[in-house]
Scaffold this active site. Structure first.
Site, PDB file in Angstrom:
ATOM      1  N   LYS A  53       3.811  14.350   1.193  1.00  0.00           N
ATOM      2  CA  LYS A  53       4.946  14.552   2.108  1.00  0.00           C
ATOM      3  C   LYS A  53       5.316  16.035   2.175  1.00  0.00           C
ATOM      4  CE  LYS A  53       6.472   9.831   1.472  1.00  0.00           C
ATOM      5  NZ  LYS A  53       7.447   8.813   1.082  1.00  0.00           N
ATOM      6  N   GLN A  97      12.179   8.641  -3.177  1.00  0.00           N
ATOM      7  CA  GLN A  97      10.912   7.926  -3.352  1.00  0.00           C
ATOM      8  C   GLN A  97      11.089   6.729  -4.277  1.00  0.00           C
ATOM      9  OE1 GLN A  97       8.256   8.818  -1.568  1.00  0.00           O
ATOM     10  NE2 GLN A  97       6.770   7.417  -2.443  1.00  0.00           N
ATOM     11  N   ASP A 120      13.929   7.117   6.064  1.00  0.00           N
ATOM     12  CA  ASP A 120      13.107   5.997   5.593  1.00  0.00           C
ATOM     13  C   ASP A 120      13.396   4.720   6.379  1.00  0.00           C
ATOM     14  OD1 ASP A 120      11.183   6.290   3.601  1.00  0.00           O
ATOM     15  OD2 ASP A 120      12.662   6.385   1.984  1.00  0.00           O
TER      16      ASP A 120
HETATM   17  N1  L34 Z   1      11.414   5.788  -0.265  1.00  0.00           N
HETATM   18  N2  L34 Z   1       9.410   5.087  -1.133  1.00  0.00           N
HETATM   19  C1  L34 Z   1      10.130   5.525  -0.088  1.00  0.00           C
HETATM   20  N3  L34 Z   1       9.586   5.706   1.144  1.00  0.00           N
HETATM   21  C2  L34 Z   1       8.282   5.441   1.358  1.00  0.00           C
HETATM   22  O1  L34 Z   1       7.762   5.555   2.573  1.00  0.00           O
HETATM   23  C3  L34 Z   1       7.500   5.017   0.270  1.00  0.00           C
HETATM   24  N4  L34 Z   1       6.133   4.790   0.378  1.00  0.00           N
HETATM   25  C4  L34 Z   1       5.564   3.676  -0.355  1.00  0.00           C
HETATM   26  C5  L34 Z   1       5.989   3.826  -1.818  1.00  0.00           C
HETATM   27  N5  L34 Z   1       7.366   4.269  -1.959  1.00  0.00           N
HETATM   28  C6  L34 Z   1       8.100   4.808  -0.963  1.00  0.00           C
HETATM   29  C7  L34 Z   1       5.222   5.752   0.551  1.00  0.00           C
HETATM   30  O2  L34 Z   1       5.496   6.899   0.838  1.00  0.00           O
HETATM   31  C8  L34 Z   1       4.076   3.896  -0.135  1.00  0.00           C
HETATM   32  N6  L34 Z   1       3.969   5.260   0.364  1.00  0.00           N
HETATM   33  C9  L34 Z   1       2.752   5.925   0.587  1.00  0.00           C
HETATM   34  C10 L34 Z   1       2.687   7.213   1.114  1.00  0.00           C
HETATM   35  C11 L34 Z   1       1.479   7.860   1.307  1.00  0.00           C
HETATM   36  C12 L34 Z   1       0.311   7.244   0.974  1.00  0.00           C
HETATM   37  C13 L34 Z   1       0.333   5.957   0.449  1.00  0.00           C
HETATM   38  C14 L34 Z   1       1.550   5.313   0.254  1.00  0.00           C
HETATM   39  C15 L34 Z   1      -0.962   7.988   1.163  1.00  0.00           C
HETATM   40  O3  L34 Z   1      -0.974   9.122   1.580  1.00  0.00           O
HETATM   41  N7  L34 Z   1      -2.109   7.383   0.810  1.00  0.00           N
HETATM   42  C16 L34 Z   1      -3.402   8.033   0.899  1.00  0.00           C
HETATM   43  C17 L34 Z   1      -3.974   8.257  -0.492  1.00  0.00           C
HETATM   44  C18 L34 Z   1      -3.063   9.008  -1.374  1.00  0.00           C
HETATM   45  C19 L34 Z   1      -3.589   9.146  -2.790  1.00  0.00           C
HETATM   46  O4  L34 Z   1      -4.719   9.649  -2.932  1.00  0.00           O
HETATM   47  O5  L34 Z   1      -2.883   8.781  -3.731  1.00  0.00           O
HETATM   48  C20 L34 Z   1      -4.312   7.155   1.720  1.00  0.00           C
HETATM   49  O6  L34 Z   1      -5.257   7.674   2.290  1.00  0.00           O
HETATM   50  O7  L34 Z   1      -4.081   5.938   1.727  1.00  0.00           O
END
Ligand code: L34
Length: 293
Positions: A53, A97, A120
């Site tokens: 983010k 988060q 959010d």
């Molecule tokens: N308050 N909490 C709040 N807001 C959110 O919108 C989230 N979420 C979920 C968990 N808690 C939260 C996220 O941000 C899940 N989440 C989230 C954000 C980004 C990614 C996955 C989940 C993401 O970028 N995933 C990448 C891989 C990242 C890695 O390597 O760890 C992908 O390609 O899926």
């Protein structure tokens, strides 16, 4: 024939590019969108998402007022910080988060965020407005799923969407959004109380897995030609990786891709869209202050 893979990474990049262009225009009017991402503790997955983010904020040209707090932070301390950010006119969006450490009441914290800054879309006011079709910040992951479907020209009108998972963050809001006139799908929600989940998933034109457990959706549960959206991001121990883990979704990708017509991968599917839609909401939040003037 193998399914077409929905490139969430690329679609998210395009979204961020659009947000960056609009951000540049807003900056010419003297407003720089600003987001505060609050991370309590060092949950490795949360650290990774929050870092993503922060990187996105820099990329789209927004101001980053993120705060990292120790695991030992008390609920009262966190609420005080939120209160300060609520009253800080230079901050347009606030995000805490999740998950939070066990000694902090998540509901209390979400309720403390001013609805105007709730990028959010988790505050009851945001959820309520979304429910009745009034303007609100849409929760980022469900919104990201809608944008993926739209970008890939996947028809939702009159289609049967089956959602596996009923979380407040994904399953429930996504069901509402897909059932709205704009998407016009017929929606079924499956959850841990559902008997014979496969009998429902096999009827899905659009199947959404948001459970948080690997291999929940296998090929025999998918109708040939369906669109499969995998919201799960699970870390599986893997000694062959430098990090010691690999990421898998809730869907058994290798088998399901032989049955589906469209499928999202993990990583690089829904995850990057969550962050892109957060940038979109932060821009909205900043634009809203312009309207107030
Ligand atoms: N308050 N909490 C709040 N807001 C959110 O919108 C989230 N979420 C979920 C968990 N808690 C939260 C996220 O941000 C899940 N989440 C989230 C954000 C980004 C990614 C996955 C989940 C993401 O970028 N995933 C990448 C891989 C990242 C890695 O390597 O760890 C992908 O390609 O899926």
């Amino acid at each position: 024939m193998s399914a077409q893979i929905i490139d969430g990474f690329e679609i998210a990049r395009q979204e961020r590019e659009r947000v960056a262009r609009e951000t540049a225009l807003l900056k010419e009017k003297g407003i720089t969108p600003c987001l505060a991402v609050i991370l309590v503790g060092e949950n490795p997955a949360s650290v990774s998402y929050v870092t993503g983010k922060e990187k996105a904020l820099a990329e789209v040209g927004m101001k980053d007022k993120s705060i990292r707090l120790p695991e030992s932070t008390t609920e009262q301390e966190l609420l005080k910080i939120i209160d300060e950010l609520n009253n800080d006119k230079s901050v347009h969006g606030i995000l805490v988060q999740l998950p939070l450490p066990k000694h902090i009441d998540e509901e209390k914290v979400i309720m403390a965020i001013s609805p105007e800054k709730d990028v959010d879309g988790f505050h009851p006011v945001s959820v309520g407005n979304m429910m009745i079709g009034k303007k609100s910040y849409l929760p980022c992951t469900p919104h990201g799923v809608l944008v993926l479907l739209k970008t890939m020209n996947i028809e939702t009108n009159g289609k049967h969407a089956v959602i596996v998972g009923r979380s407040n963050i994904v399953g429930k809001p996504l069901a509402i959004l897909l059932a709205r006139k704009e998407a016009n799908s017929t929606v079924t929600i499956c959850h841990t109380g559902t008997k014979d989940i496969a009998s429902f998933t096999k009827q899905a034109d659009i199947l959404i897995a948001a459970v948080g457990r690997p291999n929940t959706i296998t090929a025999d549960m998918v109708k040939p030609g369906a669109t499969v959206i995998d919201v799960g991001v699970n870390r599986i121990p893997d000694d062959t990786k430098k990090s010691g883990f690999r990421l898998v979704g809730d869907v058994d990708f290798d088998s399901v891709k032989e049955v589906a017509s469209f499928i999202t991968p993990v990583p690089r599917g829904v995850g990057p869209m969550t962050i892109a839609m957060l940038m979109h909401n932060t821009l909205e939040a900043a634009l809203n202050t312009l309207e107030e003037k």
